[in-house]
Design a protein around this motif. Sequence first.
Motif, PDB file in Angstrom:
ATOM      1  N   ARG A 189       0.959  -1.092  -0.023  1.00  8.76           N
ATOM      2  CA  ARG A 189       0.131   0.030   0.030  1.00  8.76           C
ATOM      3  C   ARG A 189       1.056   1.366  -0.021  1.00  8.76           C
ATOM      4  O   ARG A 189       0.442   2.204  -0.741  1.00  8.76           O
ATOM      5  CB  ARG A 189      -0.992  -0.120   1.208  1.00  8.76           C
ATOM      6  N   GLY A 233      -8.787   7.997   9.387  1.00 11.28           N
ATOM      7  CA  GLY A 233      -9.204   6.336   8.987  1.00 11.28           C
ATOM      8  C   GLY A 233     -10.623   6.395   9.246  1.00 11.28           C
ATOM      9  O   GLY A 233     -11.291   5.761   8.625  1.00 11.28           O
ATOM     10  N   ALA A 275     -12.684   0.444   0.453  1.00 15.28           N
ATOM     11  CA  ALA A 275     -11.571   0.386  -0.041  1.00 15.28           C
ATOM     12  C   ALA A 275     -11.032   1.565  -1.111  1.00 15.28           C
ATOM     13  O   ALA A 275      -9.862   1.785  -1.388  1.00 15.28           O
ATOM     14  CB  ALA A 275     -11.490  -0.767  -1.194  1.00 15.28           C
ATOM     15  N   ARG A 276     -12.140   2.296  -1.611  1.00 13.76           N
ATOM     16  CA  ARG A 276     -11.748   3.385  -2.630  1.00 13.76           C
ATOM     17  C   ARG A 276     -11.039   4.397  -1.702  1.00 13.76           C
ATOM     18  O   ARG A 276     -10.292   5.236  -2.652  1.00 13.76           O
ATOM     19  CB  ARG A 276     -12.986   4.223  -2.829  1.00 13.76           C
ATOM     20  N   GLU A 288      -8.515   3.865   0.400  1.00 12.69           N
ATOM     21  CA  GLU A 288      -7.283   3.446   1.062  1.00 12.69           C
ATOM     22  C   GLU A 288      -5.849   4.175   0.819  1.00 12.69           C
ATOM     23  O   GLU A 288      -5.215   4.611   1.924  1.00 12.69           O
ATOM     24  CB  GLU A 288      -6.906   1.949   0.549  1.00 12.69           C
ATOM     25  N   ALA A 346      -6.227   7.357   3.202  1.00 13.04           N
ATOM     26  CA  ALA A 346      -5.825   6.854   4.797  1.00 13.04           C
ATOM     27  C   ALA A 346      -4.213   6.547   4.554  1.00 13.04           C
ATOM     28  O   ALA A 346      -3.604   7.148   5.496  1.00 13.04           O
ATOM     29  CB  ALA A 346      -6.609   5.377   5.016  1.00 13.04           C
ATOM     30  N   GLU A 347      -3.363   6.053   3.624  1.00 16.52           N
ATOM     31  CA  GLU A 347      -2.165   6.133   3.530  1.00 16.52           C
ATOM     32  C   GLU A 347      -1.586   7.514   3.523  1.00 16.52           C
ATOM     33  O   GLU A 347      -0.389   7.767   4.060  1.00 16.52           O
ATOM     34  CB  GLU A 347      -1.874   5.340   2.290  1.00 16.52           C
TER      35      GLU A 347
END
Length: 305
Positions: free
Chosen positions: A4, A280, A288-289, A291, A294-295
Motif C-alpha cells: 500500500r 481512518g 477500499a476506495r 485506502e 488513509a495512507e
Amino acid sequence: MSERQDEFLNRLRANAQAVEAVLADLLSGDCRPEEIARPARLLAAMRHGVLNGGKRLRPFLVVETAALFPAAEPAAALRVGAALECIHCYSLVHDDLPAMDDDDLRRGQPTVHVAFDEAAAILAGDSLLTLAFDTIAAPETRLDDATKVALVLALSRAAGIGGMVGGQTLDLAAETDRPEEAGIVTLQAMKTGALIRFACEAGAILAGASDGDRLTLRRYGETVGLAFQIADDLLDLTADAATLGKATGKDAGRGKATLVARRGQAWAEDRLRALVAEAGTLLAPFGARAEILAETARFIANRRS
C-alpha cells in the motif's frame, strides 16, 4: 515498505509529474486570449517559485478525493489542483520576504526575492494568486459554471482574510504577543490547515458529491491539516536544513509558540497517531476506495521533509 505504501508513493510521484506539466503550461510564455503580454522577468520569477519540485501534496489531495466519486473528471481535478498549488506557491514566495519570515532558502534553492529581488517576488506572488482563479474559471477546466463558482468561493475563503492570509497575520503578531494554546490552534488552522481543508473538500465539490460527503472530506482535510502542522513543527525542532531544504529552528528563534514547543515531542508523536486513526475513521464509509487517502494521512504524520 508495504504494498500500500509503495502504491501511494507511486501515485504521489505520478501526480506530481502531472501537476508539474499543467503548471509548466500555465506558466508558458504564450499569451492567453485577452492577455497583452507576459513580461519575461515576471514569468521567470513565477516559474522559479513554482517549478522547483516538491511533493505537490495539495493537488494530490484534490485528485484523490475527487477519485472517490465516479462522476469526477480527472483532468478537471488536476487543473483545480494546479490552481491550488499556485495559491500555495504564492504564499511561500510572500512568506519568504524580509518583511515576513525573511528566508533565503526554499526547497533547496534561493527564494524568489534572493534569486531576483523583492519587487519581483511581490509581483510573482500577486500573479500566481490571480492565475489560480484564472485557471479554475478558464474554459479548459471542464466544469459547469455553478461548480466553478462554488470552487472559487471555497478557495477564496480558505486563502483570504479568514483563512491563510489571516493566519499569516496572526503568525506575525505571535512573535511579540504569544498566544495561548487555543490561539495557536486557530492560527495554524488558518495559515496551514485552510488550504489543506480546501484540497480535500474540492474533490467533493467538483464531483458534485452530496453535502454529507463534502462535510466528511472537509473534516478529513481539517484532521490531516492539523497533522501536517504538528509534523512540520516537530521537523522544525528535530530536522536539519539540508534534509528540509529550508531553514530550521525559525519558530524558536523568533520566539513563536507552537503546540510541539508547549507539549513536547512525545505528546506530538501521540497526537499524530491519534489524528491518523481519526482520519481512518472518517474515511471508513468510502471503504477500499479511500485506502490511498488513509495512507496519505500516515504519510503526512510520519514525513521527514
